[in-house]
Design a protein around this motif. Structure first.
Motif, PDB file in Angstrom:
ATOM      1  N   LEU A   7      -3.247   2.363   5.733  1.00 51.91           N
ATOM      2  CA  LEU A   7      -3.180   0.902   5.684  1.00 51.91           C
ATOM      3  C   LEU A   7      -3.022   0.419   4.243  1.00 51.91           C
ATOM      4  N   TYR A   8      -3.779   1.023   3.330  1.00 52.53           N
ATOM      5  CA  TYR A   8      -3.695   0.609   1.926  1.00 52.53           C
ATOM      6  C   TYR A   8      -2.307   0.911   1.356  1.00 52.53           C
ATOM      7  N   GLY A   9      -1.776   2.080   1.670  1.00 54.11           N
ATOM      8  CA  GLY A   9      -0.440   2.438   1.183  1.00 54.11           C
ATOM      9  C   GLY A   9       0.615   1.453   1.667  1.00 54.11           C
ATOM     10  N   THR A  10       0.523   1.076   2.915  1.00 54.80           N
ATOM     11  CA  THR A  10       1.478   0.114   3.461  1.00 54.80           C
ATOM     12  C   THR A  10       1.239  -1.272   2.868  1.00 54.80           C
ATOM     13  N   ALA A  11      -0.014  -1.651   2.717  1.00 56.73           N
ATOM     14  CA  ALA A  11      -0.329  -2.946   2.115  1.00 56.73           C
ATOM     15  C   ALA A  11       0.194  -3.019   0.684  1.00 56.73           C
ATOM     16  N   THR A  15       2.717  -5.883  -0.583  1.00 62.58           N
ATOM     17  CA  THR A  15       2.295  -6.868  -1.579  1.00 62.58           C
ATOM     18  C   THR A  15       2.755  -6.526  -2.986  1.00 62.58           C
ATOM     19  N   ARG A  16       2.895  -5.230  -3.263  1.00 65.38           N
ATOM     20  CA  ARG A  16       3.301  -4.723  -4.578  1.00 65.38           C
ATOM     21  C   ARG A  16       2.268  -4.989  -5.673  1.00 65.38           C
ATOM     22  N   ARG A  17       1.042  -5.319  -5.267  1.00 62.54           N
ATOM     23  CA  ARG A  17      -0.050  -5.528  -6.236  1.00 62.54           C
ATOM     24  C   ARG A  17      -1.316  -4.932  -5.640  1.00 62.54           C
ATOM     25  N   ALA A  18      -2.023  -4.147  -6.426  1.00 67.79           N
ATOM     26  CA  ALA A  18      -3.215  -3.448  -5.931  1.00 67.79           C
ATOM     27  C   ALA A  18      -4.276  -4.422  -5.417  1.00 67.79           C
ATOM     28  N   ALA A  19      -4.548  -5.483  -6.171  1.00 69.09           N
ATOM     29  CA  ALA A  19      -5.587  -6.425  -5.757  1.00 69.09           C
ATOM     30  C   ALA A  19      -5.216  -7.109  -4.439  1.00 69.09           C
ATOM     31  N   ASP A  20      -3.942  -7.490  -4.304  1.00 71.36           N
ATOM     32  CA  ASP A  20      -3.494  -8.128  -3.067  1.00 71.36           C
ATOM     33  C   ASP A  20      -3.530  -7.144  -1.899  1.00 71.36           C
ATOM     34  N   ALA A  21      -3.201  -5.898  -2.160  1.00 69.50           N
ATOM     35  CA  ALA A  21      -3.239  -4.873  -1.112  1.00 69.50           C
ATOM     36  C   ALA A  21      -4.674  -4.657  -0.639  1.00 69.50           C
ATOM     37  N   GLU A  22      -5.603  -4.622  -1.582  1.00 73.11           N
ATOM     38  CA  GLU A  22      -7.009  -4.458  -1.209  1.00 73.11           C
ATOM     39  C   GLU A  22      -7.481  -5.628  -0.354  1.00 73.11           C
ATOM     40  N   ASP A  23      -7.095  -6.843  -0.753  1.00 72.16           N
ATOM     41  CA  ASP A  23      -7.466  -8.030   0.027  1.00 72.16           C
ATOM     42  C   ASP A  23      -6.861  -7.972   1.423  1.00 72.16           C
ATOM     43  N   ALA A  85      -2.133   3.548 -17.535  1.00 71.68           N
ATOM     44  CA  ALA A  85      -3.546   3.187 -17.607  1.00 71.68           C
ATOM     45  C   ALA A  85      -3.838   1.928 -16.795  1.00 71.68           C
ATOM     46  N   ASP A  86      -2.795   1.126 -16.527  1.00 75.60           N
ATOM     47  CA  ASP A  86      -2.969  -0.105 -15.763  1.00 75.60           C
ATOM     48  C   ASP A  86      -2.983   0.143 -14.258  1.00 75.60           C
ATOM     49  N   GLU A  87      -2.655   1.357 -13.827  1.00 77.53           N
ATOM     50  CA  GLU A  87      -2.589   1.649 -12.403  1.00 77.53           C
ATOM     51  C   GLU A  87      -3.947   2.069 -11.862  1.00 77.53           C
ATOM     52  N   SER A  88      -4.191   1.715 -10.611  1.00 79.09           N
ATOM     53  CA  SER A  88      -5.413   2.147  -9.946  1.00 79.09           C
ATOM     54  C   SER A  88      -5.247   3.604  -9.508  1.00 79.09           C
ATOM     55  N   PRO A  89      -6.342   4.286  -9.199  1.00 81.62           N
ATOM     56  CA  PRO A  89      -6.231   5.665  -8.722  1.00 81.62           C
ATOM     57  C   PRO A  89      -5.366   5.763  -7.459  1.00 81.62           C
ATOM     58  N   GLU A  90      -5.445   4.753  -6.601  1.00 80.75           N
ATOM     59  CA  GLU A  90      -4.645   4.770  -5.379  1.00 80.75           C
ATOM     60  C   GLU A  90      -3.160   4.689  -5.695  1.00 80.75           C
ATOM     61  N   GLN A  91      -2.793   3.854  -6.677  1.00 77.55           N
ATOM     62  CA  GLN A  91      -1.387   3.733  -7.051  1.00 77.55           C
ATOM     63  C   GLN A  91      -0.875   5.036  -7.654  1.00 77.55           C
ATOM     64  N   ILE A  92      -1.682   5.657  -8.486  1.00 74.55           N
ATOM     65  CA  ILE A  92      -1.282   6.922  -9.105  1.00 74.55           C
ATOM     66  C   ILE A  92      -1.062   7.981  -8.032  1.00 74.55           C
ATOM     67  N   LEU A  93      -2.005   8.087  -7.091  1.00 72.07           N
ATOM     68  CA  LEU A  93      -1.877   9.064  -6.009  1.00 72.07           C
ATOM     69  C   LEU A  93      -0.656   8.768  -5.153  1.00 72.07           C
ATOM     70  N   SER A  94      -0.451   7.511  -4.831  1.00 72.39           N
ATOM     71  CA  SER A  94       0.694   7.108  -4.013  1.00 72.39           C
ATOM     72  C   SER A  94       2.007   7.443  -4.713  1.00 72.39           C
ATOM     73  N   ARG A  95       2.083   7.177  -5.991  1.00 71.35           N
ATOM     74  CA  ARG A  95       3.310   7.445  -6.745  1.00 71.35           C
ATOM     75  C   ARG A  95       3.556   8.946  -6.884  1.00 71.35           C
ATOM     76  N   ARG A  96       2.504   9.726  -7.015  1.00 72.68           N
ATOM     77  CA  ARG A  96       2.679  11.171  -7.133  1.00 72.68           C
ATOM     78  C   ARG A  96       3.171  11.779  -5.830  1.00 72.68           C
ATOM     79  N   ALA A  97       2.842  11.142  -4.727  1.00 71.28           N
ATOM     80  CA  ALA A  97       3.243  11.670  -3.425  1.00 71.28           C
ATOM     81  C   ALA A  97       4.745  11.539  -3.201  1.00 71.28           C
ATOM     82  N   LEU A  98       5.374  10.620  -3.872  1.00 70.83           N
ATOM     83  CA  LEU A  98       6.807  10.409  -3.722  1.00 70.83           C
ATOM     84  C   LEU A  98       7.516  10.730  -5.031  1.00 70.83           C
ATOM     85  N   ASP A  99       8.672  11.335  -4.924  1.00 75.51           N
ATOM     86  CA  ASP A  99       9.508  11.584  -6.076  1.00 75.51           C
ATOM     87  C   ASP A  99       9.812  10.244  -6.754  1.00 75.51           C
TER      88      ASP A  99
END
Length: 164
Positions: A7-11, A15-23, A85-99
């Protein structure tokens, strides 16, 4: 809670923003808990949650369209210089999962195509489940996925080795 990462990955995609995705995920779970009596046991819980997520996102966008946008011009000036450094751990993990090239190509897709391709190829929902989530006909889902995949192919075709 087992579907929170999906759900978070899709959010985040929507939204393209971590805070908005969390909300968005928080609102989704809140609505799901409030409407738990409407869930039909034996049906796909993940699809039900994603339907709530997409409906909540649409409602948020509709509301945001009526509200004035607040822009922090200093943040805009700093944005091109923003680093990992501005990315959340979730964004880093998500980006690493995709080329990186695939990530960029997905991000460049128009929203309707990006949603359909993501839900089918990453989240592995059926066409019928996606149609229900997005409140569109199955044929439209199939068309968006096909066209989205063609756009991805076109954007990534430069990466293929040329056979001589």
């Amino acid at each position: 809670m087992s579907h929170i990462d999906s759900l978070y990955g899709t959010a985040l995609r929507l939204t393209r923003r971590a805070a908005d995705a969390e909300d968005l995920v928080q609102d989704t779970f809140l609505k799901a808990f409030r409407s738990a009596h409407q869930f039909e046991p034996g049906t796909n819980l993940k699809a039900w949650l994603f339907t709530i997520l997409h409906n909540t996102f649409r409602n948020m966008r509709r509301h945001d369209g009526r509200s004035p946008v607040d822009v922090d011009s200093e943040a805009v000036e700093r944005a091109p210089n923003a680093g990992p450094a501005d990315e959340s751990p979730e964004q880093i993990l998500s980006r690493r999962a995709l080329d990186a090239d695939l990530q960029a190509a997905l991000d460049a897709l128009p929203e309707a195509f990006r949603q359909a391709v993501w839900l089918r190829d990453v989240e592995e929902f059926s066409y019928a489940e996606i149609a229900e989530m997005l409140s569109i006909p199955v044929g439209t889902v199939m068309s968006r996925i096909s066209r989205g995949r063609h756009m991805l192919f076109d954007r990534l075709s430069h990466l293929r080795p040329v056979n001589a």
